[in-house]
Design an enzyme around this catalytic site. Structure first.
Site, PDB file in Angstrom:
ATOM      1  N   ASP A   1      69.251  91.881  45.353  1.00 20.98           N
ATOM      2  CA  ASP A   1      70.279  92.208  44.367  1.00 20.98           C
ATOM      3  C   ASP A   1      70.975  90.943  43.895  1.00 20.98           C
ATOM      4  O   ASP A   1      71.310  90.065  44.706  1.00 20.98           O
ATOM      5  CB  ASP A   1      71.308  93.156  44.978  1.00 20.98           C
ATOM      6  CG  ASP A   1      71.286  94.531  44.348  1.00 20.98           C
ATOM      7  OD1 ASP A   1      71.794  94.649  43.222  1.00 20.98           O
ATOM      8  OD2 ASP A   1      70.752  95.465  44.961  1.00 20.98           O
TER       9      ASP A   1
ATOM     10  N   HIS B   1      70.600 103.846  45.609  1.00 17.62           N
ATOM     11  CA  HIS B   1      71.787 103.877  46.453  1.00 17.62           C
ATOM     12  C   HIS B   1      73.003 104.453  45.749  1.00 17.62           C
ATOM     13  O   HIS B   1      74.025 104.697  46.406  1.00 17.62           O
ATOM     14  CB  HIS B   1      72.098 102.451  46.908  1.00 17.62           C
ATOM     15  CG  HIS B   1      72.402 101.537  45.748  1.00 17.62           C
ATOM     16  ND1 HIS B   1      71.441 101.133  44.845  1.00 17.62           N
ATOM     17  CD2 HIS B   1      73.560 100.982  45.321  1.00 17.62           C
ATOM     18  CE1 HIS B   1      71.999 100.369  43.926  1.00 17.62           C
ATOM     19  NE2 HIS B   1      73.280 100.263  44.189  1.00 17.62           N
TER      20      HIS B   1
END
Length: 578
Positions: free
Chosen positions: A109, A349
């Site tokens: 990320d 998520h």
């Protein structure tokens, strides 16, 4: 249908990320190796063989950086360090090397719209108006109403409730945070800040071998002159402003700069791209000629029956499948006759479990639902993303969980906002809790269900978040040697996706039953190859929609043991042109 040629100006076969299946790992909830109740990097390494056996090409690691964890790592305090409970930089280097040793790649990320308020850059920025890093963040003086009351610089509502501005008493100005108060937005207008971002958050990890980035909030860097958002909620002073602060005038320039860094390496980039309904705007990011991002996540599909701004304020209507199919069509047709690329996903998520949302998590239907959704997803064009636990059919937390079990800042803030707005009205709070159970991000963040051992085999001690009780029968160990399991079916689908890569990964998508409220039928075509996919989204048998279109097709695969006549409950089938 005749043969269809799809325009693709890039050399498709040379782009490894186009044919990849990506497996997303949420570190806190994946595997605990040292029995502290929290997942970690050694735990991930211990499960790389499992991921490889699934048929995955790339792993995507959600934020691993050092962080106060106000927003589960999306509040980064140091890009060049690892959150200590997860491990160390050397541990990350081992993970990178072990992933590569298995013939897979790894992306991480990239969180650079904002940092943590604990980041050294922000501490310097707020130390004084004369700080050299003052303009590395977005500061503005107060406004005042007609009665002389201090007000924020504009009417933007934070994505996590409340104003997007916080008053800083020592320097007498507001700072902007589109998310939590502890997540101040970086000022991409500052060339010095951008240079530091590229060096600290990108080059540091590229030099250590990562193969690219999932780029958080990628279209929020350019915010124009921070105008008020249009008033859409007349009962509130603060307004949802996503369409105002996304896709600002310098986005192309900023992404071009990032590309200069990325082009030194053989990378993959996938940007999180909310609030972007304009197809041409999306193509300006993902077009091969533009050469900015390889692909983006559009949220049309996962936002079915909801919206990112009002996620907890609406539940799917009875005809939600019509909206769902239209959303799939929009994201799939992004590549039709363009030089762009797209993504296929149902979970990550930030969203609850797809079986619970789009099919049925009832015990008698869970396996069929998991297979049907796997079949649908694996036959869609673009780069495929699978979220941890999706491959075994994990489901939402049960309805009897008290709301206190939900830890995510987004859900907690929403529940408290309802409490304050209604004066603690019990009916309103009950409804709010039901919405949280249905769509809260926590549903995707419960510990991975590895076995029927205590704590689902995730840890030998009580995990940081409660394990969903289904683990006793729903777990990876029970499914690995079961040919009828969701896990085994995912392995089959990923093999077929590669075997028929032209039609499944690159094929031209056409929606065939747009108004059907029970079934979903679409075709995929590439050159002379053509496939038909039919799906039953109900718990009752259903006639094949437009069965006449299947006359010259042969059944390739069904999610059911017997595939003849009507579609069974939550059954999916693939037909190939004979």
């Amino acid at each position: 249908m005749g043969s269809i040629e799809v325009y693709d100006s890039s050399s498709a076969d040379s782009k490894w990320w186009k044919t990849a299946t990506v497996y997303q790992i949420y570190p806190a909830s994946f595997k605990d190796s040292n029995n502290d109740g929290l997942g970690d990097i050694p735990g991930i390494i211990s499960k790389l063989d499992y991921i490889q056996a699934l048929g995955v090409d790339v792993i995507w690691l959600s934020p691993h950086y050092d962080s106060p964890q106000i927003d589960m790592g999306y509040d980064v305090s140091d890009y060049e360090s690892v959150y200590p409970p997860y491990g160390t930089v050397s541990g990350m280097e081992e993970l990178i090397n072990e992933t590569h040793a298995r013939g897979m790649r790894i992306i991480v990320d990239l969180v650079v719209n904002h940092t943590s308020s604990e980041h050294a850059w922000f501490k310097e920025s707020c130390s004084s108006k004369q700080s050299p890093k003052r303009d590395w963040y977005i500061w503005r003086p107060a406004k005042y109403d007609r009665d002389g009351n201090r007000c924020p610089p504009n009417n933007w509502r934070s994505m996590f409730c409340g104003s997007a501005w916080t008053w800083h008493e020592p320097t007498q100005e507001y700072y902007l945070h589109l998310f939590a108060t502890e997540q101040p937005d970086l000022n991409w207008e500052s060339a010095a800040a951008r240079k530091a971002i590229y060096e600290s958050s990108m080059e540091f990890w590229l030099l250590r071998g990562v193969d690219g980035f999932r780029i958080d909030c990628v279209n929020m860097y350019s915010k124009a002159d921070l105008p008020d958002a249009p008033v859409t909620d007349f009962s509130a002073d603060l307004q949802h402003a996503g369409l105002t602060f996304c896709n600002g005038p310098r986005m192309g320039e900023f992404l071009d700069e990032m590309r200069e860094v990325l082009d030194k390496y053989d990378t993959m980039t996938v940007g999180e791209c909310p609030f972007t309904p304009d197809r041409q705007q999306v193509l300006s990011y993902v077009g091969a000629k533009a050469n900015r991002l390889n692909m983006v996540f559009q949220f049309d599909v996962v936002e079915t029956g909801s919206s990112h701004a009002h996620k907890f304020e609406s539940l799917p209507p009875s005809d939600w499948l019509v909206e769902f199919k239209s959303a799939v069509e929009r994201t799939q047709q992004l590549i039709n006759d363009t030089d762009g690329w797209t993504t296929a996903f149902l979970e990550n998520h930030d969203w609850s479990r797809s079986i619970s949302r789009f099919a049925s998590d009832a015990p008698e239907h869970r396996v069929a639902s998991g297979k049907m959704l796997a079949l649908m997803l694996a036959t869609l064009s673009g780069t495929l993303f699978v979220y941890q636990g999706q491959e075994i059919g994990m489901v939402n937390a049960p309805d009897d969980w008290p709301v206190e079990e939900f830890k995510d800042l987004d859900a907690v803030n929403y529940y408290e906002e309802v409490r304050e707005r209604t004066g603690g009205d019990s009916k309103a709070l009950t409804e709010a809790a039901a919405r949280i159970r249905f769509i809260a991000r926590d549903n995707a963040r419960t510990p991975m269900q590895w076995s029927d051992e205590a704590n689902a085999g995730f840890s030998s001690v009580k995990p940081w978040m409660r394990v969903v009780e289904t683990y006793e029968t729903l777990n990876a160990a029970a499914q690995e040697n079961d040919p009828g399991s969701v896990l085994s079916f995912w392995k089959t689908m990923l093999r077929l996706r590669k075997e028929y890569s032209s039609v499944f990964i690159r094929g031209h998508f056409e929606l065939l039953d747009p108004e059907g409220q029970k079934t979903f039928m679409f075709s995929k075509a590439w050159g002379q190859e053509e496939a038909m996919v039919v799906l039953n989204f109900t718990s009752k048998p259903s006639p094949l929609p437009q069965a006449e279109k299947l006359e010259n097709f042969e059944l390739l695969l069904s999610t059911a043991e017997s595939a003849a006549g009507n579609l069974g409950a939550f059954e999916g089938r693939i037909y190939l042109r004979a």
